[in-house]
Design an enzyme around this catalytic site. Sequence first.
Site, PDB file in Angstrom:
ATOM      1  N   CYS A 124       0.955  -1.289   0.048  1.00 44.91           N
ATOM      2  CA  CYS A 124       0.117  -0.168   0.051  1.00 44.91           C
ATOM      3  C   CYS A 124       0.701   1.107  -0.018  1.00 44.91           C
ATOM      4  CB  CYS A 124      -0.718  -0.158   1.222  1.00 44.91           C
ATOM      5  SG  CYS A 124      -2.031  -1.528   1.207  1.00 44.91           S
ATOM      6  N   HIS A 135      -3.833   7.178   1.589  1.00 46.22           N
ATOM      7  CA  HIS A 135      -4.068   5.677   1.176  1.00 46.22           C
ATOM      8  C   HIS A 135      -5.445   5.368   1.515  1.00 46.22           C
ATOM      9  CE1 HIS A 135      -3.854   1.583   0.316  1.00 46.22           C
ATOM     10  NE2 HIS A 135      -3.717   1.236   1.667  1.00 46.22           N
ATOM     11  N   ASN A 180      -9.954  -0.973  -1.214  1.00 47.16           N
ATOM     12  CA  ASN A 180      -8.591  -0.925  -0.957  1.00 47.16           C
ATOM     13  C   ASN A 180      -7.858  -1.348  -2.250  1.00 47.16           C
ATOM     14  OD1 ASN A 180      -5.880  -0.665  -0.555  1.00 47.16           O
ATOM     15  ND2 ASN A 180      -6.046  -1.641   1.722  1.00 47.16           N
TER      16      ASN A 180
END
Length: 351
Positions: free
Chosen positions: A128, A278, A308
């Site tokens: 990520c 993020h 995500n």
Amino acid sequence: MIRTKILGLGSYVPDRIVTNDELTYLDNKHVRQETVQTETNDAWIQQRTGIAERRYVPNDGNTATSDLALQAATKAIADAGLQPGDIDCIILGTLSPDFHFPGTAVILQKKLGIADKNCACFDIRQQCSAFVYGMQMADAFIRTGMYKRILLVGAELHSHSLDFSTRGRDVMVLFGDGAGAMVLGPSETEDAKSGIIYTSAHADGSGAMDLYLKIFEIKKLPYVDYDANDREQNQTMYPHMDGKRVFLNAVRGMVMSTQAALAKTGLTWDDIQWFVPHQANLRINEKVVEVAKIPPAKVLNTIQFYGNTTAATVPLTIDHWRQQGKVKKGDRILSSVFGSGFTWGAAIFTI
Ligand code: COA
């Protein structure tokens, strides 16, 4: 002194929308069944994560991570007013590569039709945090004159490696498929408040086993432990997460890297149009905004409808809100990220 500028931006998500309700009924081939396959529900997912839906590739065996990357990259290159042949370096961040090796960047290079061009190809594996790590690499390469047209891509195909059973529900509900890309090159201006202004990248390997997907363990023989007839045994094939430790460390890493970015550049929220965190969990982002005292009106999220998408979240979120007319050329963005590793970092740049 050479400075780095973002020349183009692009993103891509597959057409198939999977809502929280539909997710409950999907089997491990992503086919909707009559009966509940995973004991989860829309209220739990929305309350804990803010996610309402995510995108999945068609499960027909024809789409790989490199195909998602190709779509986003093609748009970013066109947005920069360039041709694929102008690219002299590809940096591709993914935790869902097409294969263990070779890296996915060389596959993307071939799909872009530039396999015969002199183009360096790097895969980076910071999950990520990969896009901010990649921005730092690209910035360093451009400042030293090493490369002149860098294609930075974050692409993920998560839906094929999730555990579609109640056992895997804590992780499975979070992730979606998608890609985002930027083209970076040298700037004609020496203005220190435009282009890539600041990047930071950090890691703490003591968190490595708090969020991981093994698939294989090279120290073992056989190194893949898989029994197609016994899904219960196939723990190594699916991601594992200590959600609470990830949550706490994500808030801490993103707050600290955001505050350091402002302190080190001397910028304030008056100088910055957008905060693009993020997209791991809307509740993480809300906590970061509260603790770091970020003006809520400057926060851009997309997790509600994309979930995500790991390495892709930062460019995907910026491009989504650019298409909606919110983000405009020249806007200054502060982005902070956190992911498996643990890894984290921040960047300030104009788009
Ligand atoms: N649907 C319904 N119930 C679920 C569920 C789901 N998808 N996932 C877990 N549960 C259940 C658990 O089994 C547990 O049940 P129990 O109390 O009967 O044992 C209960 O919900 C609470 O589980 P817990 O794991 O304590 O929930 P939580 O409050 O920690 O929330 C996360 C779980 C995953 C939403 C949260 O920890 C999180 O978001 N962490 C960060 C994850 C992340 O961002 N990862 C990517 C980082 S880049």
